[in-house]
Design a protein around this motif. Structure first.
Motif: not given
Length: 192
Positions: A122-123, A127-129, A144-145, A150-151
């Motif tokens: 995203k931009f 963010i997830r993968g 993140k960063e 996160g999970y």
């Protein structure tokens, strides 16, 4: 090109750009090549004076006097938009979706180390993968960063794995499993 020229032609713009290709009503339209004043080069489809459709963009580095990065894919209204591949100067590579010059959506990223990321962007930010590491280990979760946050689940090459939350790339609260079952628990970043 002055007036409403339509056809094939070459023109040197006041800003230093040089275009050679198809024109419609005095604007690049159809297939053509633009050499920009900074020596970047685009070859591909145009619509109403903007890169639009399929094309190839080469990024020029004035210090080394050579092209150092390349994008091949779709453009919309002058921007990388749609499906495309970007080859970076550090030898990394992105294949996936773009929106307004930014990696957004599903994409594959190949690191120079051999690690691979496949997931959602995203931009220009992961963010997830899934990170598939060259050492055989794998992470599947939120990011993140640029790191695990996160999970998520982490799988080691010996068959053990961790499931839970992460903070700044380290297990926060969750359970590590081995072939025989639970082998460790984490709470607030502390191994119990």
């Amino acid at each position: 090109m002055t007036g409403k020229f339509t056809g094939n032609g070459t023109f040197h713009f006041e800003n230093g750009n040089d275009y050679s290709g198809e024109w419609v009503n005095g604007l690049p339209d159809g297939f053509g090549t633009m050499i920009f004043s900074n020596n970047d080069q685009y070859e591909g489809d145009w619509s109403k004076g903007k890169m639009h459709g399929q094309g190839e963009y080469h990024f020029f580095d004035k210090n080394s006097q050579r092209f150092i990065e390349k994008y091949v894919g779709q453009f919309s209204e002058g921007k990388r938009h749609g499906i495309g591949t970007m080859l970076y100067k550090n030898r990394s590579k992105y294949i996936g979706t773009w929106q307004n010059n930014m990696r957004t959506g599903d994409g594959l990223f190949f690191f120079p180390s051999g690690d691979i990321f496949h997931g959602i962007w995203k931009f220009d930010v992961m963010i997830r993968g899934v990170f598939a590491l060259v050492n055989g280990e794998r992470y599947d979760g939120e990011i993140k960063e640029g790191t695990f946050n996160g999970y998520g689940k982490y799988f080691w090459s010996d068959g053990s794995w961790y499931e839970g939350t992460w903070k700044e790339g380290k297990p926060l609260t969750g359970v590590k499993y081995g072939k025989t079952g639970v082998i460790a628990e984490y709470k607030d970043g502390t191994l119990l």
